[in-house]
Design an enzyme around this catalytic site. Structure first.
Site, PDB file in Angstrom:
ATOM      1  N   HIS A 165       0.843  -1.202   0.000  1.00 62.45           N
ATOM      2  CA  HIS A 165       0.000   0.000   0.000  1.00 62.45           C
ATOM      3  C   HIS A 165       0.884   1.261   0.000  1.00 62.45           C
ATOM      4  O   HIS A 165       0.609   2.230  -0.706  1.00 62.45           O
ATOM      5  CB  HIS A 165      -0.872   0.050   1.261  1.00 62.45           C
ATOM      6  CG  HIS A 165      -1.936  -1.007   1.347  1.00 62.45           C
ATOM      7  ND1 HIS A 165      -2.073  -1.834   2.429  1.00 62.45           N
ATOM      8  CD2 HIS A 165      -2.926  -1.357   0.479  1.00 62.45           C
ATOM      9  CE1 HIS A 165      -3.101  -2.645   2.247  1.00 62.45           C
ATOM     10  NE2 HIS A 165      -3.630  -2.401   1.065  1.00 62.45           N
ATOM     11  N   ARG A 198      -1.692  -5.525  -8.412  1.00 62.80           N
ATOM     12  CA  ARG A 198      -0.544  -6.370  -8.100  1.00 62.80           C
ATOM     13  C   ARG A 198      -0.227  -7.332  -9.223  1.00 62.80           C
ATOM     14  O   ARG A 198       0.893  -7.554  -9.598  1.00 62.80           O
ATOM     15  CB  ARG A 198      -0.827  -7.194  -6.836  1.00 62.80           C
ATOM     16  CG  ARG A 198      -0.648  -6.438  -5.580  1.00 62.80           C
ATOM     17  CD  ARG A 198      -1.292  -7.153  -4.445  1.00 62.80           C
ATOM     18  NE  ARG A 198      -2.731  -7.048  -4.533  1.00 62.80           N
ATOM     19  CZ  ARG A 198      -3.551  -7.279  -3.540  1.00 62.80           C
ATOM     20  NH1 ARG A 198      -3.072  -7.655  -2.388  1.00 62.80           N
ATOM     21  NH2 ARG A 198      -4.843  -7.143  -3.697  1.00 62.80           N
ATOM     22  N   LYS A 240     -16.381  -7.059   5.744  1.00 61.66           N
ATOM     23  CA  LYS A 240     -15.168  -7.878   5.582  1.00 61.66           C
ATOM     24  C   LYS A 240     -14.632  -8.377   6.917  1.00 61.66           C
ATOM     25  O   LYS A 240     -13.574  -9.002   6.950  1.00 61.66           O
ATOM     26  CB  LYS A 240     -14.077  -7.042   4.896  1.00 61.66           C
ATOM     27  CG  LYS A 240     -14.218  -6.969   3.386  1.00 61.66           C
ATOM     28  CD  LYS A 240     -12.950  -6.380   2.797  1.00 61.66           C
ATOM     29  CE  LYS A 240     -12.794  -6.660   1.326  1.00 61.66           C
ATOM     30  NZ  LYS A 240     -11.506  -6.132   0.835  1.00 61.66           N
ATOM     31  N   SER A 281      -2.830  -7.766   2.738  1.00 58.02           N
ATOM     32  CA  SER A 281      -3.126  -7.666   4.177  1.00 58.02           C
ATOM     33  C   SER A 281      -3.544  -9.030   4.701  1.00 58.02           C
ATOM     34  O   SER A 281      -3.190  -9.432   5.807  1.00 58.02           O
ATOM     35  CB  SER A 281      -4.254  -6.661   4.419  1.00 58.02           C
ATOM     36  OG  SER A 281      -3.884  -5.391   3.962  1.00 58.02           O
TER      37      SER A 281
HETATM   38  P1  ADP Z   1      -9.857  -3.457  -0.482  1.00 61.05           P
HETATM   39  O1  ADP Z   1     -10.522  -4.082   0.685  1.00 61.05           O
HETATM   40  O2  ADP Z   1     -10.569  -2.293  -1.057  1.00 61.05           O
HETATM   41  O3  ADP Z   1      -9.349  -4.427  -1.527  1.00 61.05           O
HETATM   42  P2  ADP Z   1      -7.145  -3.245   0.390  1.00 61.05           P
HETATM   43  O4  ADP Z   1      -6.699  -2.508   1.584  1.00 61.05           O
HETATM   44  O5  ADP Z   1      -7.009  -4.730   0.408  1.00 61.05           O
HETATM   45  O6  ADP Z   1      -8.609  -2.783   0.174  1.00 61.05           O
HETATM   46  O7  ADP Z   1      -6.438  -2.680  -0.920  1.00 61.05           O
HETATM   47  C1  ADP Z   1      -6.587  -1.347  -1.304  1.00 61.05           C
HETATM   48  C2  ADP Z   1      -5.947  -1.155  -2.658  1.00 61.05           C
HETATM   49  O8  ADP Z   1      -4.559  -1.387  -2.548  1.00 61.05           O
HETATM   50  C3  ADP Z   1      -6.458  -2.092  -3.730  1.00 61.05           C
HETATM   51  O9  ADP Z   1      -6.468  -1.411  -4.960  1.00 61.05           O
HETATM   52  C4  ADP Z   1      -5.434  -3.182  -3.747  1.00 61.05           C
HETATM   53  O10 ADP Z   1      -5.363  -3.824  -5.025  1.00 61.05           O
HETATM   54  C5  ADP Z   1      -4.187  -2.387  -3.484  1.00 61.05           C
HETATM   55  N1  ADP Z   1      -3.128  -3.200  -2.881  1.00 61.05           N
HETATM   56  C6  ADP Z   1      -3.197  -4.045  -1.837  1.00 61.05           C
HETATM   57  N2  ADP Z   1      -2.017  -4.641  -1.608  1.00 61.05           N
HETATM   58  C7  ADP Z   1      -1.162  -4.152  -2.546  1.00 61.05           C
HETATM   59  C8  ADP Z   1       0.212  -4.400  -2.891  1.00 61.05           C
HETATM   60  N3  ADP Z   1       0.936  -5.300  -2.245  1.00 61.05           N
HETATM   61  N4  ADP Z   1       0.722  -3.720  -3.919  1.00 61.05           N
HETATM   62  C9  ADP Z   1      -0.024  -2.849  -4.611  1.00 61.05           C
HETATM   63  N5  ADP Z   1      -1.306  -2.580  -4.386  1.00 61.05           N
HETATM   64  C10 ADP Z   1      -1.881  -3.225  -3.365  1.00 61.05           C
END
Ligand code: ADP
Length: 170
Positions: free
Chosen positions: A17, A90, A41, A128
């Site tokens: 992130h 990703r 979630k 996450s």
């Molecule tokens: P959500 O519940 O909306 O998927 P996340 O917190 O899991 O929220 O992810 C938020 C954003 O960050 C999403 O666009 C996700 O694809 C991106 N994201 C999560 N992990 C990574 C990572 N390792 N590298 C790049 N982008 C990421």
């Protein structure tokens, strides 16, 4: 002043992130990292805890603010006069869902654009969900998340045995 919104659950915020937010901060005047309530979630961390971890992780980035939000993302984007939503991509596996989300948001409001940013390849496996699983199994998560998050995971997993159901192991 070009503002973008980077929404997500951030449960918890990871180095992946942060890689995305750093890239966005270079490209736009202001980035709002918007922590979504997302109770559906069943997040491990409360909204307030997720916000505090994100705040500490981006404290070195002068043009990034952290807020919480619930409700429709497009309304939030318009309310904050943002020009786009930032999402991280990703791998190809992210594409289908992100594509649907972007097009649905465009249907809801045709002025809301989505910008996809790709992290450094070494973060492309990071999520996450996996970080929480490794932490539950007492693995070392320090290469994947900021120090505060390592501590927060340790403290949380000591008190809450498992808030998202049994783990199958890695
Ligand atoms: P959500 O519940 O909306 O998927 P996340 O917190 O899991 O929220 O992810 C938020 C954003 O960050 C999403 O666009 C996700 O694809 C991106 N994201 C999560 N992990 C990574 C990572 N390792 N590298 C790049 N982008 C990421």
């Amino acid at each position: 002043m070009r503002t973008v919104v980077y929404p997500g659950s951030f449960d918890p915020i990871t180095n992946g992130h942060l890689d995305v937010v750093q890239r966005a901060a270079k490209m736009f005047d202001r980035v709002i990292l918007a922590v979504a309530r997302n109770e559906g979630k069943h997040p491990l961390f409360s909204l307030d805890e997720r916000k505090r971890m994100a705040l500490s992780a981006v404290s070195n980035l002068g043009n990034v603010v952290v807020e919480t939000f619930e409700g429709l993302l497009v309304d939030y984007v318009v309310h904050h006069k943002a020009c786009a939503v930032v999402r991280g991509l990703r791998a190809v596996s992210d594409f289908e869902f992100e594509f649907q989300l972007a097009l649905m948001n465009r249907k809801l409001n045709e002025n809301v654009e989505t910008v996809f940013l790709m992290p450094k390849d070494s973060y492309s496996f990071l999520s996450s969900r996996l970080v929480k699983e490794v932490a539950r199994l007492k693995g070392d998560v320090s290469p994947f998340v900021p120090t505060e998050v390592v501590e927060a995971l340790r403290a949380k997993l000591k008190t809450a045995k498992d808030s998202t159901g049994p783990t199958e192991g890695l």
